[in-house]
Design a protein around this motif. Structure first.
Motif, PDB file in Angstrom:
ATOM      1  N   ILE A  68      30.170  16.886 -31.094  1.00 58.02           N
ATOM      2  CA  ILE A  68      31.550  16.858 -30.591  1.00 58.02           C
ATOM      3  C   ILE A  68      31.827  15.632 -29.707  1.00 58.02           C
ATOM      4  O   ILE A  68      32.814  14.920 -29.918  1.00 58.02           O
ATOM      5  CB  ILE A  68      31.905  18.157 -29.844  1.00 58.02           C
ATOM      6  N   PRO A  69      30.987  15.342 -28.701  1.00 58.27           N
ATOM      7  CA  PRO A  69      31.320  14.198 -27.839  1.00 58.27           C
ATOM      8  C   PRO A  69      31.173  12.837 -28.514  1.00 58.27           C
ATOM      9  O   PRO A  69      31.591  11.822 -27.947  1.00 58.27           O
ATOM     10  CB  PRO A  69      30.325  14.336 -26.664  1.00 58.27           C
ATOM     11  N   LEU A  70      30.606  12.800 -29.719  1.00 63.18           N
ATOM     12  CA  LEU A  70      30.497  11.537 -30.450  1.00 63.18           C
ATOM     13  C   LEU A  70      31.795  11.164 -31.155  1.00 63.18           C
ATOM     14  O   LEU A  70      31.917  10.061 -31.698  1.00 63.18           O
ATOM     15  CB  LEU A  70      29.378  11.625 -31.500  1.00 63.18           C
ATOM     16  N   THR A  71      32.773  12.082 -31.138  1.00 63.02           N
ATOM     17  CA  THR A  71      34.001  11.890 -31.904  1.00 63.02           C
ATOM     18  C   THR A  71      34.704  10.582 -31.553  1.00 63.02           C
ATOM     19  O   THR A  71      35.153   9.842 -32.442  1.00 63.02           O
ATOM     20  CB  THR A  71      34.965  13.064 -31.683  1.00 63.02           C
ATOM     21  N   GLY A  72      34.824  10.280 -30.283  1.00 62.62           N
ATOM     22  CA  GLY A  72      35.544   9.077 -29.860  1.00 62.62           C
ATOM     23  C   GLY A  72      34.922   7.814 -30.423  1.00 62.62           C
ATOM     24  O   GLY A  72      35.630   6.941 -30.967  1.00 62.62           O
ATOM     25  N   TRP A  73      33.594   7.687 -30.319  1.00 61.88           N
ATOM     26  CA  TRP A  73      32.916   6.494 -30.833  1.00 61.88           C
ATOM     27  C   TRP A  73      33.053   6.402 -32.346  1.00 61.88           C
ATOM     28  O   TRP A  73      33.346   5.332 -32.897  1.00 61.88           O
ATOM     29  CB  TRP A  73      31.440   6.542 -30.438  1.00 61.88           C
ATOM     30  N   LEU A  74      32.852   7.535 -33.058  1.00 59.21           N
ATOM     31  CA  LEU A  74      32.958   7.542 -34.518  1.00 59.21           C
ATOM     32  C   LEU A  74      34.380   7.198 -34.973  1.00 59.21           C
ATOM     33  O   LEU A  74      34.574   6.483 -35.966  1.00 59.21           O
ATOM     34  CB  LEU A  74      32.553   8.914 -35.070  1.00 59.21           C
ATOM     35  N   ASP A 195      45.868   5.471 -40.918  1.00 55.40           N
ATOM     36  CA  ASP A 195      44.623   5.505 -40.159  1.00 55.40           C
ATOM     37  C   ASP A 195      44.721   4.626 -38.912  1.00 55.40           C
ATOM     38  O   ASP A 195      45.563   3.727 -38.816  1.00 55.40           O
ATOM     39  CB  ASP A 195      43.449   5.051 -41.022  1.00 55.40           C
ATOM     40  N   THR A 196      43.844   4.929 -37.969  1.00 57.93           N
ATOM     41  CA  THR A 196      43.812   4.188 -36.698  1.00 57.93           C
ATOM     42  C   THR A 196      43.023   2.891 -36.866  1.00 57.93           C
ATOM     43  O   THR A 196      42.182   2.781 -37.763  1.00 57.93           O
ATOM     44  CB  THR A 196      43.157   5.041 -35.605  1.00 57.93           C
ATOM     45  N   PRO A 197      43.290   1.898 -36.009  1.00 58.82           N
ATOM     46  CA  PRO A 197      42.514   0.646 -36.070  1.00 58.82           C
ATOM     47  C   PRO A 197      41.040   0.919 -35.801  1.00 58.82           C
ATOM     48  O   PRO A 197      40.685   1.850 -35.066  1.00 58.82           O
ATOM     49  CB  PRO A 197      43.129  -0.201 -34.952  1.00 58.82           C
ATOM     50  N   THR A 198      40.181   0.132 -36.407  1.00 62.72           N
ATOM     51  CA  THR A 198      38.736   0.286 -36.190  1.00 62.72           C
ATOM     52  C   THR A 198      38.174  -0.995 -35.585  1.00 62.72           C
ATOM     53  O   THR A 198      38.755  -2.072 -35.714  1.00 62.72           O
ATOM     54  CB  THR A 198      38.007   0.573 -37.518  1.00 62.72           C
ATOM     55  N   ARG A 199      37.079  -0.844 -34.926  1.00 69.37           N
ATOM     56  CA  ARG A 199      36.368  -2.021 -34.416  1.00 69.37           C
ATOM     57  C   ARG A 199      34.875  -1.712 -34.390  1.00 69.37           C
ATOM     58  O   ARG A 199      34.461  -0.592 -34.069  1.00 69.37           O
ATOM     59  CB  ARG A 199      36.869  -2.416 -33.023  1.00 69.37           C
ATOM     60  N   LYS A 200      34.086  -2.713 -34.761  1.00 73.64           N
ATOM     61  CA  LYS A 200      32.648  -2.531 -34.803  1.00 73.64           C
ATOM     62  C   LYS A 200      32.080  -2.630 -33.395  1.00 73.64           C
ATOM     63  O   LYS A 200      32.360  -3.570 -32.671  1.00 73.64           O
ATOM     64  CB  LYS A 200      32.007  -3.575 -35.719  1.00 73.64           C
ATOM     65  N   GLU A 258      27.768  -1.119 -21.578  1.00 76.10           N
ATOM     66  CA  GLU A 258      29.010  -1.802 -21.954  1.00 76.10           C
ATOM     67  C   GLU A 258      29.757  -1.077 -23.074  1.00 76.10           C
ATOM     68  O   GLU A 258      30.985  -1.100 -23.143  1.00 76.10           O
ATOM     69  CB  GLU A 258      28.687  -3.249 -22.386  1.00 76.10           C
ATOM     70  N   HIS A 259      29.011  -0.431 -23.974  1.00 75.60           N
ATOM     71  CA  HIS A 259      29.617   0.297 -25.096  1.00 75.60           C
ATOM     72  C   HIS A 259      29.082   1.740 -25.122  1.00 75.60           C
ATOM     73  O   HIS A 259      28.302   2.105 -26.001  1.00 75.60           O
ATOM     74  CB  HIS A 259      29.315  -0.400 -26.423  1.00 75.60           C
ATOM     75  N   PRO A 260      29.483   2.569 -24.150  1.00 73.78           N
ATOM     76  CA  PRO A 260      28.937   3.931 -24.072  1.00 73.78           C
ATOM     77  C   PRO A 260      29.384   4.793 -25.254  1.00 73.78           C
ATOM     78  O   PRO A 260      30.485   4.641 -25.767  1.00 73.78           O
ATOM     79  CB  PRO A 260      29.527   4.458 -22.761  1.00 73.78           C
ATOM     80  N   ILE A 261      28.498   5.700 -25.654  1.00 78.02           N
ATOM     81  CA  ILE A 261      28.847   6.594 -26.754  1.00 78.02           C
ATOM     82  C   ILE A 261      29.751   7.725 -26.271  1.00 78.02           C
ATOM     83  O   ILE A 261      30.487   8.336 -27.053  1.00 78.02           O
ATOM     84  CB  ILE A 261      27.553   7.144 -27.413  1.00 78.02           C
ATOM     85  N   ILE A 262      29.711   8.008 -24.955  1.00 74.85           N
ATOM     86  CA  ILE A 262      30.629   8.964 -24.327  1.00 74.85           C
ATOM     87  C   ILE A 262      31.365   8.245 -23.206  1.00 74.85           C
ATOM     88  O   ILE A 262      30.738   7.650 -22.327  1.00 74.85           O
ATOM     89  CB  ILE A 262      29.884  10.191 -23.747  1.00 74.85           C
ATOM     90  N   ASP A 263      32.673   8.306 -23.208  1.00 75.90           N
ATOM     91  CA  ASP A 263      33.482   7.576 -22.232  1.00 75.90           C
ATOM     92  C   ASP A 263      33.679   8.426 -20.970  1.00 75.90           C
ATOM     93  O   ASP A 263      34.661   9.155 -20.833  1.00 75.90           O
ATOM     94  CB  ASP A 263      34.836   7.221 -22.853  1.00 75.90           C
ATOM     95  N   LEU A 264      32.731   8.325 -20.036  1.00 75.12           N
ATOM     96  CA  LEU A 264      32.813   9.105 -18.799  1.00 75.12           C
ATOM     97  C   LEU A 264      33.872   8.569 -17.844  1.00 75.12           C
ATOM     98  O   LEU A 264      34.228   9.242 -16.875  1.00 75.12           O
ATOM     99  CB  LEU A 264      31.441   9.124 -18.104  1.00 75.12           C
TER     100      LEU A 264
END
Length: 514
Positions: A68-74, A195-200, A258-264
């Motif tokens: 579930i918390p990976l949703t934002g990064w994915l 769809d939403t914009p994507t970025r690597k 710099e690129h957290p998988i969960i945005d605290l």
């Protein structure tokens, strides 16, 4: 044109999109509860014990809690619409594989897959709703969406019991396949070009490992704690230590990476922190009693699983009726008033149960508080979700929804563990206290023995009957103590929610949320 500047969908497209997103949510929430009552049937058919069978539940919960918390990064990496469609299709495929399983290992493997791919469904359904509805109708959208979250946990045990009693248990999972197909087709039709914009972004390997380790150990600890007598078990102590260490490392790492998988950093928003904390704690109490009530009715009052489910079901009646009405007028109302009303009604219903749950209680005594609690539930999910997401830009909604839903889901697991453990522990204390009064010096106890023996029972049979009545009384008293405590916590939450700061808009609208 930026994603949050796109025109909202037209009316017909909105309806189809809402149906798709609501069905996806319903399917995912339903699957978290539908298998519970069927565990004995599944375990027996696959040649496993009931204890081994519970891993059918645990495996899904652990995998789902991690994803579930990976949703934002994915969502940032692949796009919200692509991720939603792929998750739904994979969920339907994994469900089919679960139903086709021929042994417990195979079933648990596919339940893990099912839990992983199910993680993004609820957060993305919220995000896609908010970002494709006109701002004035977002409250209505969230109200319609909330109905599925309310109804699905109630339908799960009833539907699961009915299927396992009348059909092969595999149909518990097969029913997801046609639903998944409908959701995918409707999502492609309505959202395929939006769809939403994507970025690597580089993969946060350390964060992913710590998240998997910490949440996995925590979820297994919560699921197996009661069975292993909690901290008297080396396994539980080990799981707890690993979970705490891994989660502490995760928090420190995510705050500095710099690129957290969960945005605290979302917790810098006052409304996100207050809304997320309130909905998680309230859901912990709500979900704990959803689990407790059917067990109480079955163990003490002799209800079947189906009748216990029917006694719990009235909580879904009023939300289905009221949610569209509340959604229509919500934009004109301060969300804190709706949440305040909800928490007051929750407290009243918990206190009501504490007064009415006693031996000889009728079906109506059990069902009426559930029915009235529907007022609380109807004013619960939508307002609190709106407060939680208020003031956040559109591109952060998926991450915020994922983190909020993760904490809420974890709260449900904690609530279940605490409630069931307190229930049995307090029963043991009350059982000992009540047993002390059964002696030759107590005239009431001796009179009870004489009355039972005059009905033809032997002294040993009379003792067994009295012991059972003491156990039932202890279970009722301990359940009532839990109801009292839950009511008190909701009273405290009444104060907390007023620290949220209006205006309460989401999906890219401004608002002083910091």
């Amino acid at each position: 044109m930026a994603y949050n500047e796109r025109q909202p969908l037209a009316r017909g497209q909105l309806i189809l999109m809402t149906i798709a997103l609501s069905l996806a949510t319903f399917m995912q929430v339903l699957d978290s509860t539908i298998a519970n009552v069927a565990i004995p049937t599944i375990a027996g058919d696959l040649g496993a014990s009931n204890t081994q069978g519970t891993w059918v539940i645990t495996s899904f919960g652990v995998a789902n809690a991690i994803s579930i918390p990976l949703t934002g990064w994915l969502a940032r990496r692949f796009g919200e619409v692509k991720l939603f469609i792929a998750s739904t299709a994979a969920f339907a495929l994994a469900s089919w594989a679960c139903g086709m399983s021929t042994n417990l290992t195979m079933l648990i493997f596919f339940r893990v897959i099912q839990g992983i791919v199910a993680g993004p469904l609820i957060p993305l359904s919220q995000s896609l709703l908010l970002n494709n509805y006109p701002p004035a109708k977002r409250s209505m959208a969230m109200s319609l969406w909330a109905m599925t979250v309310i109804v699905a946990p109630i339908c799960g045990p009833i539907l699961g019991g009915w299927i396992s009693d009348n059909y092969h248990w595999g149909w518990i999972f097969f029913i997801n396949v046609p639903i998944g197909v409908v959701v995918v087709l409707l999502a492609i039709k309505t959202l395929g070009q939006r769809d939403t914009p994507t970025r690597k972004q580089p993969i946060d390997v350390v964060g992913l490992v710590m998240l998997t380790l910490g949440i996995g150990c925590l979820q297994v600890m919560l699921d197996r704690g009661k069975e292993l007598d909690w901290f008297s078990s080396t396994e539980i102590i080990t799981l707890t230590v690993v979970a705490i260490v891994a989660l502490l490392i995760l928090i420190i790492w995510e705050l500095t990476d710099e690129h957290p998988i969960i945005d605290l950093s979302l917790f810098k928003s006052r409304n996100f922190t207050i809304g997320c904390g309130s909905i998680s704690l309230a859901y912990m109490l709500y979900f704990g009693t959803i689990v407790l009530l059917p067990q109480l009715l079955q163990e003490v009052f002799g209800y079947t699983a189906t009748w216990a489910g029917l006694a719990s079901a009235p909580v879904g009646i009023l939300p289905v009726i009221l949610s569209p009405i509340i959604g229509r007028f919500a934009p004109r109302i301060d969300m804190r008033y709706l949440v305040t009303f909800s928490f007051i009604m929750y407290a009243i219903c918990f206190y009501w149960r504490a007064y009415t749950f006693e031996p000889g209680m009728s079906f109506a005594d059990a069902a009426w508080p559930q029915f009235i609690q529907g007022f609380a539930v109807a004013c619960f999910f939508m307002p609190l979700t709106t407060i939680t997401l208020s003031g956040l830009p559109a591109e952060r909604i998926a991450a915020a929804s994922g983190l909020s839903n993760f904490i809420r889901t974890l709260g449900g697991s904690i609530g279940t563990s605490i409630t069931t453990t307190l229930w049995t522990d307090r029963e043991a204390i009350h059982h000992n206290q009540l047993t002390e009064s059964i002696n030759v010096y107590n005239p009431n106890a001796q009179q009870s023995y004489h009355q039972l023996e005059s009905l033809g029972l032997s002294h040993q049979q009379a003792s067994s009957y009295i012991a059972q009545q003491i156990t039932n009384q202890g279970l009722i008293i301990s359940a009532n103590e839990i109801f009292w405590a839950a009511g008190g916590i909701f009273v405290v939450l009444l104060v907390v929610i007023w620290f949220a700061k209006p205006p309460f808009h989401s999906g890219g609208s401004g608002g002083g949320a910091h």
